[in-house]
Design a protein around this motif. Structure first.
Motif, PDB file in Angstrom:
ATOM      1  N   TRP E  58       0.827  -1.189   0.000  1.00 40.32           N
ATOM      2  CA  TRP E  58       0.000   0.000   0.000  1.00 40.32           C
ATOM      3  C   TRP E  58       0.873   1.255   0.000  1.00 40.32           C
ATOM      4  CZ3 TRP E  58      -4.514   0.888  -1.633  1.00 40.32           C
ATOM      5  CH2 TRP E  58      -5.264   2.007  -1.223  1.00 40.32           C
ATOM      6  N   VAL E  59       0.430   2.257  -0.702  1.00 37.46           N
ATOM      7  CA  VAL E  59       1.105   3.546  -0.712  1.00 37.46           C
ATOM      8  C   VAL E  59       0.079   4.604  -0.355  1.00 37.46           C
ATOM      9  CG1 VAL E  59       2.291   5.262  -2.137  1.00 37.46           C
ATOM     10  CG2 VAL E  59       2.780   2.829  -2.466  1.00 37.46           C
ATOM     11  N   THR E  60       0.390   5.449   0.606  1.00 32.71           N
ATOM     12  CA  THR E  60      -0.552   6.493   1.000  1.00 32.71           C
ATOM     13  C   THR E  60       0.234   7.790   1.195  1.00 32.71           C
ATOM     14  OG1 THR E  60      -2.294   7.060   2.566  1.00 32.71           O
ATOM     15  CG2 THR E  60      -0.404   5.898   3.454  1.00 32.71           C
ATOM     16  N   ALA E  61      -0.469   8.915   1.310  1.00 38.81           N
ATOM     17  CA  ALA E  61       0.247  10.188   1.408  1.00 38.81           C
ATOM     18  C   ALA E  61      -0.426  11.101   2.415  1.00 38.81           C
ATOM     19  CB  ALA E  61       0.295  10.873   0.047  1.00 38.81           C
ATOM     20  N   GLU E  62       0.356  11.965   3.015  1.00 35.70           N
ATOM     21  CA  GLU E  62      -0.184  12.998   3.899  1.00 35.70           C
ATOM     22  C   GLU E  62       0.427  14.345   3.534  1.00 35.70           C
ATOM     23  OE1 GLU E  62      -0.072  12.059   8.052  1.00 35.70           O
ATOM     24  OE2 GLU E  62      -1.030  10.105   7.740  1.00 35.70           O
ATOM     25  N   VAL E 112       4.042   2.253   2.360  1.00 34.67           N
ATOM     26  CA  VAL E 112       4.869   3.453   2.207  1.00 34.67           C
ATOM     27  C   VAL E 112       3.990   4.671   2.475  1.00 34.67           C
ATOM     28  CG1 VAL E 112       6.515   4.703   0.764  1.00 34.67           C
ATOM     29  CG2 VAL E 112       6.086   2.267   0.336  1.00 34.67           C
ATOM     30  N   VAL E 113       4.428   5.525   3.385  1.00 33.67           N
ATOM     31  CA  VAL E 113       3.741   6.801   3.595  1.00 33.67           C
ATOM     32  C   VAL E 113       4.605   7.899   2.995  1.00 33.67           C
ATOM     33  CG1 VAL E 113       2.749   8.406   5.274  1.00 33.67           C
ATOM     34  CG2 VAL E 113       2.794   5.954   5.768  1.00 33.67           C
ATOM     35  N   ILE E 114       3.995   8.715   2.130  1.00 34.59           N
ATOM     36  CA  ILE E 114       4.697   9.856   1.548  1.00 34.59           C
ATOM     37  C   ILE E 114       4.213  11.103   2.281  1.00 34.59           C
ATOM     38  CG2 ILE E 114       5.170  11.160  -0.560  1.00 34.59           C
ATOM     39  CD1 ILE E 114       6.029   8.253  -0.796  1.00 34.59           C
ATOM     40  N   ASP E 115       5.102  11.720   3.060  1.00 34.44           N
ATOM     41  CA  ASP E 115       4.743  12.965   3.739  1.00 34.44           C
ATOM     42  C   ASP E 115       5.180  14.149   2.899  1.00 34.44           C
ATOM     43  OD1 ASP E 115       3.616  12.359   6.441  1.00 34.44           O
ATOM     44  OD2 ASP E 115       5.434  11.138   6.534  1.00 34.44           O
ATOM     45  N   CYS E 116       4.234  14.990   2.534  1.00 36.17           N
ATOM     46  CA  CYS E 116       4.549  16.182   1.750  1.00 36.17           C
ATOM     47  C   CYS E 116       4.292  17.396   2.631  1.00 36.17           C
ATOM     48  CB  CYS E 116       3.686  16.232   0.496  1.00 36.17           C
ATOM     49  SG  CYS E 116       3.971  14.815  -0.581  1.00 36.17           S
ATOM     50  N   ASP E 117       5.338  18.006   3.103  1.00 37.84           N
ATOM     51  CA  ASP E 117       5.214  19.165   3.993  1.00 37.84           C
ATOM     52  C   ASP E 117       5.677  20.415   3.264  1.00 37.84           C
ATOM     53  OD1 ASP E 117       5.546  16.720   6.034  1.00 37.84           O
ATOM     54  OD2 ASP E 117       4.468  18.363   6.991  1.00 37.84           O
ATOM     55  N   VAL E 118       4.725  21.295   2.993  1.00 33.84           N
ATOM     56  CA  VAL E 118       5.009  22.526   2.267  1.00 33.84           C
ATOM     57  C   VAL E 118       5.664  23.509   3.227  1.00 33.84           C
ATOM     58  CG1 VAL E 118       4.005  24.414   0.947  1.00 33.84           C
ATOM     59  CG2 VAL E 118       2.977  22.119   0.836  1.00 33.84           C
ATOM     60  N   ILE E 119       6.897  23.916   2.939  1.00 29.29           N
ATOM     61  CA  ILE E 119       7.529  24.893   3.841  1.00 29.29           C
ATOM     62  C   ILE E 119       7.380  26.307   3.288  1.00 29.29           C
ATOM     63  CG2 ILE E 119       9.098  23.191   4.883  1.00 29.29           C
ATOM     64  CD1 ILE E 119      11.368  24.335   3.227  1.00 29.29           C
ATOM     65  N   GLN E 120       7.140  26.420   1.975  1.00 32.32           N
ATOM     66  CA  GLN E 120       6.883  27.737   1.369  1.00 32.32           C
ATOM     67  C   GLN E 120       5.910  27.534   0.212  1.00 32.32           C
ATOM     68  OE1 GLN E 120      10.175  30.769   1.254  1.00 32.32           O
ATOM     69  NE2 GLN E 120       9.771  30.696  -0.926  1.00 32.32           N
ATOM     70  N   ALA E 121       4.844  28.341   0.180  1.00 34.91           N
ATOM     71  CA  ALA E 121       3.752  28.097  -0.764  1.00 34.91           C
ATOM     72  C   ALA E 121       3.555  29.283  -1.690  1.00 34.91           C
ATOM     73  CB  ALA E 121       2.461  27.828   0.008  1.00 34.91           C
ATOM     74  N   ASP E 122       3.800  29.055  -2.984  1.00 36.03           N
ATOM     75  CA  ASP E 122       3.535  30.107  -3.972  1.00 36.03           C
ATOM     76  C   ASP E 122       2.756  29.524  -5.156  1.00 36.03           C
ATOM     77  OD1 ASP E 122       3.601  32.597  -5.217  1.00 36.03           O
ATOM     78  OD2 ASP E 122       5.491  32.159  -6.239  1.00 36.03           O
ATOM     79  N   GLY E 123       1.690  28.758  -4.807  1.00 40.42           N
ATOM     80  CA  GLY E 123       0.889  28.144  -5.854  1.00 40.42           C
ATOM     81  C   GLY E 123       1.460  26.808  -6.293  1.00 40.42           C
ATOM     82  N   GLY E 124       0.576  25.869  -6.675  1.00 44.10           N
ATOM     83  CA  GLY E 124       1.044  24.585  -7.190  1.00 44.10           C
ATOM     84  C   GLY E 124       1.623  23.653  -6.148  1.00 44.10           C
TER      85      GLY E 124
END
Lengths: 238, 238, 238, 238, 238, 238
Positions: E58-62, E112-124
């Motif tokens: 299984w693959v999941t994301a946060e 597999v857990v994919i953690d996506c942590d946005v540290i700076q956000a300028d769209g997309g």
């Protein structure tokens, strides 16, 4: 002289009533002056997952205040649906302090929960909780030894806690609520009967403090620790 | 004869200690035998949104049990992050019962919260809470009258509550925990000093019951109500 | 005469549509006049932990209202993140009432959940839920018997519920929303086909009531109980 | 010598990158060796209710770790729906420490939130958070002064934090994760540039400690505090 | 020409830093211009209940954003105690996108857990998360293959994601925050290296769009997809 | 031919019952074959904070399923204490879709909540919710116009939604649950009466798809959109 007539290094009246609540394995009402805390020790078989199969036990604590233990009413944490940071911080401190004097191997795979419920709060609720929680824990173990479920009491030292602070530029012991609100430096000390430190937490939010003052506060704290441990021993004699 | 030696229509020892906790406007420790509940009344200015501008007040209640009030430890509701259905049901019952005897216009735009914290539970905690909560509420109002903040006490009647049940085919009054567990029919009655009913809740989950039994249970309940109201009056005299 | 033209002891039109939703083991739409509740019974193998290995089953219920079942919209409990006290109280009442007529040994280690979802609310939603939930439960068991999964239907009596109240000093049966809002005394009665009481809940928040009125309300309630059980039997015949 | 080749009283490499994130009023990436924390200062007008109208401001902090900042993945607190006791305790410590050097009157009715997000954790995350949070806070105030929104920077002293502990009977400074796991005594010291203590937290859960050891640990801690404050000054010069 | 000087079908600078965080099995910092996301892949043995015993993984994301990744500070979801709909929606999209190119049988019973942590956000941020998450996932699998824990990398195609929108009546690629706020039509495309679509989400809340525009937006999107996949391949070569 | 005998581009029977629930400003039961959704529109004065004083209104939606709308029972979200990602995602989609055809200036500072409660689920619950929600919204506005509270109906176009997917390599319209479970590509299209797209969401988790297939799916979807809008117009004529 302090507003309630005490000397700077004088504790409030310490009163420890054992077997206060009927059902817990150990139960105590501890009073530091007008501060009153019910400390109940509950023993159950089994341990948290991280200790399973280790042969060692666990001691943990939960601190809480009745909504009207204080001058004005606080909303219940069960009502808000979450524990405050303060509550969790104190619960962790009590647990850590009591674990430091328990031989977990002698305890075996058992868990003890110490519930400290403050029914009246006049400052020093966390230090009263640790000091009273110790007696409840001790009593619970005694009961297990008496009933033959445990070979010997796994407690290897006494532990007590007291607050000390700087109020009007004076170092004072065992602050009541009024003093606590006026303190510029605030410290809690958890220590054993032979004067060794288990935990020290000092804060100078209002004004930083130097090491000389730290030393003086520690000297004062140890006077209180001694008094409390005497009271604990007295209570356990009965 | 019952396991604790009482007659079927006999209450356990009722003990009401007034001014139990220092800070609340009204505070009581009520004991029905081994059941012990701290009842604190907190008065604040202002009312919930639905009453704003109405000129009338509000009385509400919150019921809770210490984790080790019972034979085995219960997880704290604050820890679980939510109130159980049982807790909310009892809180609502206490609030409803106490509101029934308060003249909300005389109270004015004030809110009273009655906190009922069970420190030891041996059956009948909700009936003890109502009966003790009433005294705490009465005392809080007395204090407001004495301080001149209120013209007259807005309470217009006494209110008490008692349990009655069918145990071993006998109708018994004021069940302790052991009896409560064995009861096939279980009823709580909230009533006033002149024998009028404020709330009746009867359940025959184990076995339905007929109206003859209902009548007998009510007869028995009213004996208890009378006893409790006497004790309340006694406590308030001091 | 009442605002909707009924006699004091007259039920609103009772309508029970069986097999209303396609997937549940038992499904019913019950209508008490403009009050409409979907009652779905879901049967699963297994029981809650406290019954594991006991050979007996469990019946529980969950009550809910669509946000706009009422005159003004209510915030969803799922949105608030918690169940209200009212919701939990009613869910517990429905579960208790239905369990009282099920032989749990015959049910075996199965759990039945009765979901009562009010799609339109005009008073009496809890009594309609119990009365309709009973039919859904009965149908679910019938299906299990027909499919050979169960030997006999474990229901041993009919159960219905009705409200009765004091409105403008008249005892009236099956109150609609308007009457419910005006009632000074309010009572719900859950009973079996032979007139035995399973649950009685009476409240006189506005004004206490004496036993004579209690008797008159019970007399009236039983007229309603009979009507509803007739409607249940009619619905199950099809 | 220590496992990473450091002397007992030697800090890991301190690296402070200013203006790390584009949008916050103050932003810093602070590194204590392999420990990396993003510290962002956000300034908004207005203060919490208890300060409204007081003319004074507020500084608070929130600490968090990325799920995989550590050797094994931790469940997100947002996923669990609540903050752990550890998280709240550290957040409170950071806030208290930074407030101690801010003149709240000069700040005026503004609130500053310091977000400390640990992206890589190798021990000492709370001390790095305080030390880096200070620089972010300083930068935010500088920006307000430059833009004319504030007359002068309300910070009246430097503040830094460092850990010290007893590992293999040696007092060591700035413990990495491996050392932290092996420490029998563990202490965090928050102090100002002239060597005054703002907060001291020492724990001897594994083994109590005497005052001689406390003194030695404090001596060592102050070497670290000096190093960090030098690095802070260096970073702020640019 | 666009505000930042790009042609309509031009991506912002794509930068992929591999092995960004030390501990995860796969770790990447991906930048689309000023948008910066840390993508960490954590591999653990075992699968969610619905896959137990299936032999497939299984693959999941946060997905999450630092509170001050944006122009103004957002309250932490951990503080609010719940995940927003937006967060959950993006997490689900990332997981779905990455699962589409993984052979779950080759993965075996691993999660597999994919953690996506946005540290700076300028769209997309969501398209950068998918594109960077892919590289982190690929790296994690490579590591498992290298260590002999897995026979071959179970990824069977590249996957990237890009946004496209209608801004001032022009179809533009890879919108920054300013453009995103001004867009009347907004679309995200997730696709493979050979130009096949895994997910398409287009919204014309401000103004509906016809199929001709849809086609033009897709043409533009695929230019971006190609660029990103080149950058992914480049990053993985190192 | 499909399992239920439909042609690939054939909708299930569409049935729209207006004024289904008594109290909402607009109420509809919409059926797509065996999928049944109650759509209620509630209008209140006032708008969310971000629109206060703007003179424009707001439309939002909440989607939910009865626990036993499906083949097996789902735990209530109110019981779990939080909304699932799927629920929030669908609620947001419905709100966005309906807002796209409302002139918010004509609506004025009013909020409309569209509650979509699925009572029976056989695939396509989100598309039925949007299509039925539109009718409920239209009816609510008509009622406001009739009562003189609003000058003209602020809806400026019809909107409907339909699913289309690839099942056994055939493009099929309006998938039922069985087809939905077997689909390798799955798409939802929200569109207006003149064939313009408001939202498109296509997923090829099982297998990516090319633009030729996308086109074919869109062609098929628009057949469904036309059918639904005819049914909406028919329902509104009455």
């Amino acid at each position: 002289m302090r507003s309630d007539g005490r000397r700077n290094d004088e504790m409030r009246l310490i009163k420890i009533t054992t077997d206060y609540i009927r059902y817990p394995e150990g139960s105590v009402l501890i009073e530091f002056g007008e501060t009153k805390v019910i400390c109940n020790a509950s023993v159950t078989d089994g341990v948290p997952p991280f200790l399973k199969g280790s042969g060692t036990g666990w001691v943990t604590a939960e601190y809480s205040m009745l909504p009207r233990a204080t001058h004005t009413r606080n909303v219940r944490e069960a009502q808000k649906g979450k524990l405050s940071g303060r509550t969790q911080e104190i619960s962790r401190l009590i647990g850590r302090s009591l674990r430091s004097v328990v031989d977990m191997t002698k305890l075996g795979e058992r868990t003890v929960v110490i519930d400290c419920d403050v029914i009246q709060a006049d400052g020093g609720t966390r230090t009263a909780s640790i000091s009273g929680g110790f007696v409840a824990l001790y009593l619970a173990f005694e009961r297990l030894v008496e009933s033959g479920e445990m070979e010997e009491n796994p407690i290897n030292d006494f532990v007590a806690a007291v607050s000390v602070g700087l109020v009007n530029d004076e170092v004072v012991l065992d602050l009541n609520y009024e003093e606590d609100s006026a303190a510029t430096v605030d410290m809690n000390v958890v220590a054993t009967s032979n004067g060794e430190i288990i935990e020290i937490q000092g804060t100078g939010e209002e004004r930083p403090f130097d090491r000389k003052l730290l030393d003086k506060m520690l000297d004062t704290a140890f006077i209180g620790i001694k008094n409390i441990i005497s009271a604990q021993k007295e209570a356990l004699k009965k």
